[in-house]
Design a protein around this motif. Sequence first.
Motif, mmCIF file in Angstrom:
data_model
loop_
_atom_site.group_PDB
_atom_site.id
_atom_site.type_symbol
_atom_site.label_atom_id
_atom_site.label_comp_id
_atom_site.label_asym_id
_atom_site.label_seq_id
_atom_site.Cartn_x
_atom_site.Cartn_y
_atom_site.Cartn_z
ATOM 1 N N CYS A 63 -9.843 7.797 -0.339
ATOM 2 C CA CYS A 63 -8.583 8.211 0.282
ATOM 3 C C CYS A 63 -7.734 9.027 -0.680
ATOM 4 N N SER A 70 -3.375 9.431 3.923
ATOM 5 C CA SER A 70 -2.131 8.658 3.979
ATOM 6 C C SER A 70 -2.413 7.164 3.803
ATOM 7 N N PRO A 71 -1.388 6.350 3.542
ATOM 8 C CA PRO A 71 -1.596 4.897 3.470
ATOM 9 C C PRO A 71 -2.108 4.305 4.781
ATOM 10 N N GLN A 72 -1.681 4.870 5.907
ATOM 11 C CA GLN A 72 -2.156 4.363 7.195
ATOM 12 C C GLN A 72 -3.665 4.594 7.355
ATOM 13 N N PHE A 124 -5.814 4.578 4.909
ATOM 14 C CA PHE A 124 -6.480 3.568 4.090
ATOM 15 C C PHE A 124 -6.457 2.198 4.767
ATOM 16 N N LEU A 125 -5.349 1.848 5.404
ATOM 17 C CA LEU A 125 -5.216 0.524 6.015
ATOM 18 C C LEU A 125 -5.984 0.385 7.317
ATOM 19 N N PHE A 142 0.743 4.191 -2.895
ATOM 20 C CA PHE A 142 0.480 5.591 -2.593
ATOM 21 C C PHE A 142 1.676 6.469 -2.968
ATOM 22 N N THR A 143 2.895 5.954 -2.818
ATOM 23 C CA THR A 143 4.071 6.711 -3.233
ATOM 24 C C THR A 143 4.069 6.936 -4.744
ATOM 25 N N MET A 171 -1.805 -4.119 -5.039
ATOM 26 C CA MET A 171 -1.989 -4.455 -3.620
ATOM 27 C C MET A 171 -3.096 -5.485 -3.399
ATOM 28 N N LEU A 192 -10.558 3.190 -1.537
ATOM 29 C CA LEU A 192 -9.272 3.652 -2.056
ATOM 30 C C LEU A 192 -9.425 4.960 -2.826
ATOM 31 N N VAL A 237 0.833 -1.207 0.000
ATOM 32 C CA VAL A 237 0.000 0.000 0.000
ATOM 33 C C VAL A 237 0.867 1.255 0.000
ATOM 34 N N GLU A 238 1.941 1.253 0.780
ATOM 35 C CA GLU A 238 2.817 2.430 0.801
ATOM 36 C C GLU A 238 3.472 2.667 -0.558
#
Length: 539
Positions: A445, A451-453, A455-456, A379-380, A416, A442, A375-376
């Motif tokens: 977000c 942030s990825p956090q 979303f998770l 998003f990056t 992912m 997704l 996921v990170e």
Amino acid sequence: MDTQSTYSGYSCHSERSRDHRHGERSRDRHKSRSKDGQLDKSVTIQPAPGDPLLGDAGARGEHVQDDTWGETTTAVTSERSLSREDVARIAKDLEDSVGLDCRRCSTLALAAVLGVLVFLTPPAFLALPHLLWPERLRSCGTACEGLFISVAFKMLILMIAVWALFFRPPRAGLPRLFVLRALLAVLVLLLVLCYWLFYAVRILHSQDEDYRGIVQFAVSLVDALLFIHYLAVVLLELRQLRPCFSVCVTRSTDGHTRHYDLGRLSIQRAASAVLERYYSHFPVHNPTRIAASKSRTAKHLAGLKVYDVDGDFPAASAEGPPGNNARAGLGHSQSRAMIAAAARHRDAGHNELYYEEAEHERRVRKRRARLVVAVEEAFTHIKQVQEEEEEEEKKKKAPGDTMDPREAAQAIFPSMARALQKYLRSTEQQHCHSMETIQQHLAFCIRNNMSPQAFLESYLTPGPVLRYAQDGRPTCRWTLLSEASVTGGLKDGTVFLLRCVDFSLVVSVKEIPYIRMSEEYVDPKSHKFVLRLQSETSV
């Protein structure tokens, strides 16, 4: 040829299953006819009419989510035929919903008629003398004309107060009449009828010429209606605010328990309050975990073997073929031996269960780490694309093909999907999240630059039942089972059940004890003491 054989096999299997279901339902009907003397004390709390029912096969969509969406990222649709019993059950549900609609419409019609009668009565008291005998009325005066302003503003305040208290969308359909609200409606009706009776006898019949007294009579009616509204606020809202009972709510399948404080409510209103808290506080029901626990227990019991050391009976095994004649002749000693072997096997099986749970936790941590990294990275990549577009805009170059958040979510989702699917399977959450809902979250977000956090968090920390409701509003048909009358108040030791499709909520009530407090006087001199020094000591 293969397709035809598969289809014919499926049709034969479906016919046999329908025959089996028909036989079971005929036996159930025979059992219900044999129990005519028993009284059914179950009542039903129904959702708002027109909403689909949770767990109702006729109300669910035809789209079925494939369990391997992490590998294929596709959705499979299936068609199924309805049997005669399913059609009859759907027809019964429709009849129940029509009955609920009729009862709700009749209640709203009676409330509307009563409201119109209440709000038209004071203006009618003031207007009828001017219409029937205007030439005989005496002059009202300045003070009397000021009462018109008082009546107008009191009627406006009463209208706003009634709208705030009663014109609210219902959150549950109660199975029985709301006694306090019905008593208030009867009280208002009696008050208005008494005023109309007095007005007809003392004013209309005699054609009273004192218009000032008529206006004061209308003002007194409006004041009485305001006092009844204050009584309604006390009975319907303030009376239940003070906690008097502590209720323990336990889910029958997994034993999840919550405790709530309630005021003096009837059983049906307490059930409605418990269900409102259930959707916000209880974690989502997970039938997969319960099925896994049952299969593990069955596997442990299937491996039992009992050997007869004395030779009185032949050796028995839980793995042997059924229908063994030697096993039919076992006595009480053989049964005791089986029970003792089961106990020894249970004591030896805790080791296996411990290592299984340790391995499961290790697998979950590993798949969680893979999911976080995937996921990170996704998003990056999105952030890098956005920065490149901003640089191109600053250099006044023609930007490339821009994507909206939905298209961006569909583009990065395959990277992912496999890690997310494995993690959801490990944590047994695959029934709560579909491919469509994950892509919607997704896109949400990405649109809000989260942030990825963030979303998770929806997948690493399971949420309450309300989060996984379809269309944002959970609808379910609950059945209330109680030995006491559902219109009666809560008492110490009251127990009732709220039954849904897959599980039940067992609610037990305990009254908060009366606290008796006493005071004990402490003399301030009791804390003082005398220190006697001796010359021999070093003090």
